[in-house]
Design a protein around this motif. Structure first.
Motif, PDB file in Angstrom:
ATOM      1  N   ARG A 177      16.710  28.152  58.547  1.00 17.79           N
ATOM      2  CA  ARG A 177      15.954  29.389  58.361  1.00 17.79           C
ATOM      3  C   ARG A 177      16.809  30.333  57.513  1.00 17.79           C
ATOM      4  NH1 ARG A 177      12.759  26.339  59.928  1.00 17.79           N
ATOM      5  NH2 ARG A 177      11.153  26.599  61.559  1.00 17.79           N
ATOM      6  N   ALA A 204      16.806  34.005  55.279  1.00 14.53           N
ATOM      7  CA  ALA A 204      16.068  35.264  55.161  1.00 14.53           C
ATOM      8  C   ALA A 204      16.903  36.304  54.440  1.00 14.53           C
ATOM      9  CB  ALA A 204      15.664  35.782  56.543  1.00 14.53           C
ATOM     10  N   THR A 227      12.321  33.257  54.283  1.00 16.40           N
ATOM     11  CA  THR A 227      11.507  34.393  54.710  1.00 16.40           C
ATOM     12  C   THR A 227      12.063  35.696  54.145  1.00 16.40           C
ATOM     13  OG1 THR A 227      10.869  33.303  56.773  1.00 16.40           O
ATOM     14  CG2 THR A 227      10.753  35.688  56.752  1.00 16.40           C
ATOM     15  N   TYR A 235      14.643  37.793  63.056  1.00 14.27           N
ATOM     16  CA  TYR A 235      15.308  36.652  62.432  1.00 14.27           C
ATOM     17  C   TYR A 235      15.480  35.513  63.432  1.00 14.27           C
ATOM     18  CZ  TYR A 235      18.682  33.712  60.062  1.00 14.27           C
ATOM     19  OH  TYR A 235      19.321  32.633  59.499  1.00 14.27           O
ATOM     20  N   LEU A 247      12.455  33.298  64.010  1.00 18.69           N
ATOM     21  CA  LEU A 247      11.977  32.357  62.996  1.00 18.69           C
ATOM     22  C   LEU A 247      12.058  30.912  63.482  1.00 18.69           C
ATOM     23  CD1 LEU A 247      13.489  33.839  59.705  1.00 18.69           C
ATOM     24  CD2 LEU A 247      11.125  34.008  60.531  1.00 18.69           C
ATOM     25  N   TRP A 248      13.004  30.611  64.364  1.00 15.59           N
ATOM     26  CA  TRP A 248      13.128  29.239  64.862  1.00 15.59           C
ATOM     27  C   TRP A 248      12.043  28.879  65.870  1.00 15.59           C
ATOM     28  CZ3 TRP A 248      17.547  31.562  63.022  1.00 15.59           C
ATOM     29  CH2 TRP A 248      18.341  30.791  62.156  1.00 15.59           C
ATOM     30  N   ALA A 262       6.650  30.124  58.731  1.00 18.41           N
ATOM     31  CA  ALA A 262       7.800  30.968  58.395  1.00 18.41           C
ATOM     32  C   ALA A 262       8.132  30.910  56.910  1.00 18.41           C
ATOM     33  CB  ALA A 262       9.019  30.543  59.216  1.00 18.41           C
ATOM     34  N   ARG A 275       7.104  33.608  53.827  1.00 20.77           N
ATOM     35  CA  ARG A 275       6.502  34.689  54.614  1.00 20.77           C
ATOM     36  C   ARG A 275       7.174  36.011  54.251  1.00 20.77           C
ATOM     37  NH1 ARG A 275       3.965  34.946  59.810  1.00 20.77           N
ATOM     38  NH2 ARG A 275       4.406  36.857  60.946  1.00 20.77           N
ATOM     39  N   SER A 298       7.379  39.747  55.821  1.00 18.86           N
ATOM     40  CA  SER A 298       7.068  40.529  57.018  1.00 18.86           C
ATOM     41  C   SER A 298       7.646  41.921  56.885  1.00 18.86           C
ATOM     42  CB  SER A 298       7.659  39.862  58.275  1.00 18.86           C
ATOM     43  OG  SER A 298       7.110  38.588  58.482  1.00 18.86           O
TER      44      SER A 298
END
Length: 223
Positions: free
Chosen positions: A138, A140, A185, A203, A206-207, A214, A217, A219
């Motif tokens: 993940r 971000a 993300t 954050y 996200l998992w 995700a 994305r 947000s």
């Protein structure tokens, strides 16, 4: 599509926490909040930055740290080798300069702001092999609502954030092709101060989301 981030506490699945997460530029208040949230969920957290004293404080709190200038390609390569396999990256290199309308958008201010985008490019390129090898990475960044409505006094800032968002969305396309269990993300905020805990939960959460939800994305974190 821009969606509101969840206001509830997103719990990292205890049965499958990320093995290792890197926070670049993570010596800020936001970085400390995210580091603690992830560690509470079972992750190994590595914080990279340039502030020796802040890194030492994080190390004393039990986090792994790496001192690095993230706009130096050589140091970023060393960082990538030092952190080893990764399951997550939160890029927190940032800052703000602005004012003076369009004529006031100086080259000096732009170069200072551009460091956040340059470091994002360097870090993600160096870590790409590790991220796509993860069973569910993940990635971000923290962007700004200014991307959707840029103002003259913040044109440099909005331009750099827009470029960073484009890079992350390109990463999302790369994940979809090469590592469909992973996701990239974007979190947008008007101002991060006071939202550190919300960012940490968003954050970590996200998992708990399917990768295809995700990935790519955008947000917005509420004020």
């Amino acid at each position: 599509m821009t969606e509101p981030a969840s206001a509830g506490r997103a719990v990292l699945p205890s049965a499958d926490p990320p093995r290792a997460v890197l926070l670049t530029g993570g010596t800020s208040a936001a970085g400390r909040a995210v580091a603690r949230r992830l560690a509470d969920g079972g992750a190994r957290v590595i914080v990279a930055g340039r502030d020796t004293e802040k890194l030492a404080a994080l190390a004393a709190a039990g986090f792994d740290t790496v001192e690095a200038d993230l706009v130096d390609p050589g140091q970023v390569r060393v960082l990538a080798e030092a952190v080893g396999p990764l399951d997550g990256l939160l890029h927190l290199v940032g800052g703000w300069r602005g004012g003076g309308g369009i004529p006031g958008q100086s080259d000096e201010d732009y170069r200072a702001l551009e460091a956040s985008f340059t470091s994002l490019r360097l870090v993600t390129r160096a870590l790409w092999p590790s991220l796509i090898a993860s069973p569910g990475a993940r990635v971000a960044i923290v962007s700004s609502t200014a991307v959707a409505r840029p103002l003259a006094g913040g044109a440099n800032y909005a331009a750099v954030k827009a470029a960073s968002e484009a890079w992350v969305r390109a990463m999302a396309h790369g994940f979809a092709k090469e590592a469909p269990a992973s996701a990239a993300t974007i979190f947008r905020v008007k101002a991060l101060a006071g939202l550190e805990g919300r960012l940490a939960d968003a954050y970590a959460g996200l998992w708990s989301m399917p990768a295809d939800e995700a990935n790519d994305r955008v947000s917005e974190l509420p004020p």
